[in-house]
Design an enzyme around this catalytic site. Structure first.
Site, PDB file in Angstrom:
ATOM      1  CG  ASP A 484      -2.251   0.638   1.006  1.00 25.59           C
ATOM      2  OD1 ASP A 484      -2.351   1.462   0.087  1.00 25.59           O
ATOM      3  OD2 ASP A 484      -3.196   0.338   1.760  1.00 25.59           O
ATOM      4  CG  ASP A 554      -9.448   2.593  -0.215  1.00 27.50           C
ATOM      5  OD1 ASP A 554      -9.064   1.427  -0.410  1.00 27.50           O
ATOM      6  OD2 ASP A 554      -8.797   3.422   0.450  1.00 27.50           O
TER       7      ASP A 554
END
Ligand code: GLA
Length: 733
Positions: A484, A554
């Site tokens: 990430d 997301d």
């Protein structure tokens, strides 16, 4: 033989199956762009191939004449292959440098060429590749500036069996003094008019890559990033599409950049309506010092031309990225169905909770359990511990290896989340190395998600990360990682670079990141690597040289995802798009959609779950079992077949995607209603890519249709209920 050199006329014709990219050498000095578009089979002299119109100095108002040419030309009227600043071309250049005497004028003239089979790697940078030299040919054009000694290699590759042309540059300082590179783009093309729309894919966190079209106007239109990452906001991928272009007709020029940092992609249209399309590292705040004997490589620019609309262009990019940019063990195989605990637990978990989630996942048929953020240091929220990559024993008393063993015993593979480019101020690593983050001495350090960015322009920092992660990978059975990156850069500076190299930091960071990823990929080839940046904030071609897939957004809502995945699909294939079924009401937009609709949207990506399956009703849990079986059976159709965007959520109240398998025997149609309307009008859904004279059987209803009926008359559907969906599996009889 995709590259033909017509020696008499000094014309290079780079041919792919359906396209030609034609370059002429003007007065034996200047490479100019003659044509990019439909394939040309014969070449002529420059004047017989291109009408320069206002080429002559006297014809172009208020321009300057270059005295280096016999002809009275003005450079601003020529379609220059390698436009430089300072000698009369007033458009956005691809090259701008400063020399020791302070001057910024470059005169780079042609010295020769080389054509060879294959495609070379670009040192330190990701790039598309060939598996055998017979797949492509490469042309190198050599330019030199006599005064400064700077040499340029323009490197083009034409693929034999795909309509792709790539390009990159190497700048060599062969002179006697230092050269400061201020702008080195990766490529440009010229079109003789401005009858195009600029198509770009802009967005935000949780709303990535929405398609946006705007007509060309005089001047400059561009998308860019100054965030140190390609970003959620703009994507380096842009297209020029003729005004009438649709999915199936019209000219479309795609241009993308194999790079993950600051970029600029755009057009410059002059007031004679001539268009220059370009892409490259963003020149703003960029500088690179090239000492005597040193060279600089630009990232690769990847061009695709389609004479029949967006669909054909997308198919070409999809196959290229899947087969000649992605690499490694997972490139050609279907990947495990995963369950990620992030939206199920956020930071609030312990071993027991994760094992319970895994048990239920195993029962449903899930193949990989991914433990997300919160397993290390003292990380119970997003304020601490990034950089402290040692396990939190309070949550996981048996460590990562102990947890992995328990997960493996359930028959699942185990995967783990990292954010290795980051450092929290509250961390042991920051206490030890406060100068390891990007920063400018004397300035405050802006925070993003309460964290700072490690300075990957430093070799010592990169080496530390390589060894720290290698240690973890080697000591537990980790078969997947999610890498990430949750903030963008600010106060870009490095503690160890000298003042005259500070402006190199952002690009050096990318080179460092690519080195770290390359090393880990080589050391641990069995690990499936997923990239992520707050969802799809670094979803670019550079990343797909290292990551097998990328978390697309997301936003896991089934409706929002239709927009995000549709936009993303213009330039990127389904098999790199992470897509998960999450809980309802959805955590991002609070919308409730049924579990099958959520799954159908996610099938068109790398499929997984992002919720606690133990909280579902027994009917829903049974649906999940069926979904996984269905996906395992058909995933290769979604990933390797041709995707047709039959109806776009950006234009209709309905999204329809069709996937035709590689062998053309299986066709999957997914139909999603967005906002239901009472007594809804009928939607006509005409399929594509079928065989007109063949019959197709609907696997669910047994009904048979002819290919020509499906394609020319089409299916009829109504859209009277919000967020409903349908899936059809058609088998060629
Ligand atoms: C980012 C990612 C999410 C999740 C969180 C964890 O937002 O996009 O999927 O991993 O970080 O902090």
């Amino acid at each position: 033989m995709p590259i033909i050199y017509d020696e008499k006329n000094k014309i290079f014709n780079l041919q792919t199956p359906n396209t030609s990219y034609v370059i002429g050498i003007y007065e034996n000095k200047l490479p100019i762009h003659i044509h990019y578009g439909k394939r040309i089979n014969k070449t002529y002299n420059i004047d017989d191939m291109v009408d320069f119109g206002f080429r002559y100095y006297r014809g172009e108002g208020f321009s300057v004449r270059s005295v280096d040419f016999d002809d009275a030309i003005s450079l601003t009227a020529l379609p220059l292959e390698f436009p430089t600043y300072g000698s009369g071309d007033y458009r956005t250049p691809v090259f701008h440098a400063q020399y020791e005497d302070g001057s910024t004028i470059s005169k780079l003239y042609y010295e020769g060429y080389n054509i060879y089979d294959g495609k070379p790697k670009i040192d330190g940078l990701p790039a598309t590749y060939v598996e055998s030299d017979s797949e492509a040919q490469t042309l190198e054009l050599y330019l030199k500036d006599e005064l400064t000694g700077v040499k340029v290699v323009i490197r083009y590759t034409a693929y034999n069996d795909r309509d792709v042309i790539t390009r990159s540059h190497t700048i060599i300082n062969d002179g006697n003094s230092v050269v400061k590179l201020k702008n080195v783009m990766s490529g440009c093309i010229h079109l003789p008019d401005m009858d195009y729309d600029l198509v770009q894919f802009s967005g935000q966190w949780a709303r990535e890559r929405h398609i946006e079209k705007s007509p060309l106007s005089h001047g400059k239109q561009s998308v860019e990033s100054l965030r140190g990452a390609s970003s959620h906001i703009f994507n380096p991928f842009v297209c020029l599409a003729s005004k009438n272009a649709t999915e199936d007709c019209g000219d479309v020029y795609g241009m993308n950049l194999v790079y993950s940092g600051n970029f600029e992609s755009g057009v410059y249209v002059d007031t004679h309506n001539r268009t220059r399309l370009y892409t490259g590292i963003n020149p703003f705040d960029f500088e690179w010092k090239l000492d005597k004997g040193e060279c600089f490589n630009t990232p690769e620019c990847v061009m695709v031309y389609s004479d029949s609309g967006f669909s054909k262009m997308s198919h070409t990019y999809h196959k290229l990225i899947s087969n000649r940019l992605c690499r490694g063990k997972y490139r050609d195989i279907e990947r495990p169905v995963l369950l990620n605990n992030w939206e199920a637990t956020y930071f609030n978990f312990d071993e027991e909770k994760i094992v319970n989630i895994a048990k239920k996942a195993a029962e449903a048929g899930v193949e990989l359990l991914v433990l997300d953020d919160g397993w290390f240091g003292e990380r119970n929220d997003d304020h601490t511990s990034l950089g402290d990559w040692f396990v939190n024993k309070e949550k996981l008393p048996n460590g990562i290896s102990g947890l992995a063993e328990k997960i493996n015993k359930l028959g699942l593979k185990f995967g783990l989340w990292f954010e290795p480019e980051m450092i929290s101020e509250v961390s042991k690593l920051y206490d030890e190395h406060p100068d390891w983050c990007l920063h400018v001495e004397g300035r405050s350090r802006s925070l993003g998600r309460n964290q700072l960015i490690l300075d990957y322009s430093r070799d010592d920092v990169c080496d530390y990360i390589i060894e720290t992660l290698s240690d973890i990978f080697a000591n537990a059975n980790i078969e997947y990682i999610k890498w990430d990156m949750n903030r963008n850069m600010s106060e870009i500076g490095s503690a160890i670079l000298p003042a005259d190299r500070q402006r190199e930091t952002a690009h050096r960071y990318m080179l460092g990141l690519y080195r770290v990823l390359e090393t880990l990929k080589a050391r641990f080839p069995h690990i499936l690597m997923e990239g992520c940046s707050g969802g799809g904030g670094r979803f670019d071609m550079g990343m797909f040289y290292y990551f097998d897939q990328f978390w697309t957004s997301d936003d896991t809502d089934a409706v929002e995802r239709q927009f995000i995945q549709a936009g993303t699909s213009y330039g990127y294939p389904t098999n790199v798009m992470g897509a998960h079924v999450s809980a309802v009401p959805n955590h991002q937009v609070h919308r409730t959609t049924d579990i099958d609709t959520r799954a159908r949207v996610a099938y068109s990506g790398q499929f997984g779950y992002e919720l606690d399956l133990g909280l579902l009703s027994s009917e829903e849990f049974e649906s999940v079992k069926e979904q996984i079986k269905f996906y395992k059976k058909y995933s290769s159709v979604f990933h390797k077949g041709d995707m047709y965007r039959i109806k776009s959520p950006f234009e209709d109240n309905m999204t329809v995607w069709e996937f035709v398998s590689e062998d053309k025997n299986t066709v999957i149609v997914e139909i999603f209603v967005i906002k239901g309307a009472p007594s809804s009008p009928k939607f006509v859904i005409k399929l594509k890519g079928l065989e007109e004279n063949c019959m197709y059987r609907d696997e669910l209803t047994g009904r048979e249709y002819s290919g020509e009926v499906l394609m020319n008359i089409g299916l009829r559907r109504i859209g009277n209920r919000d967020y409903t969906s349908e899936i059809m599996i058609l088998k060629k009889i």
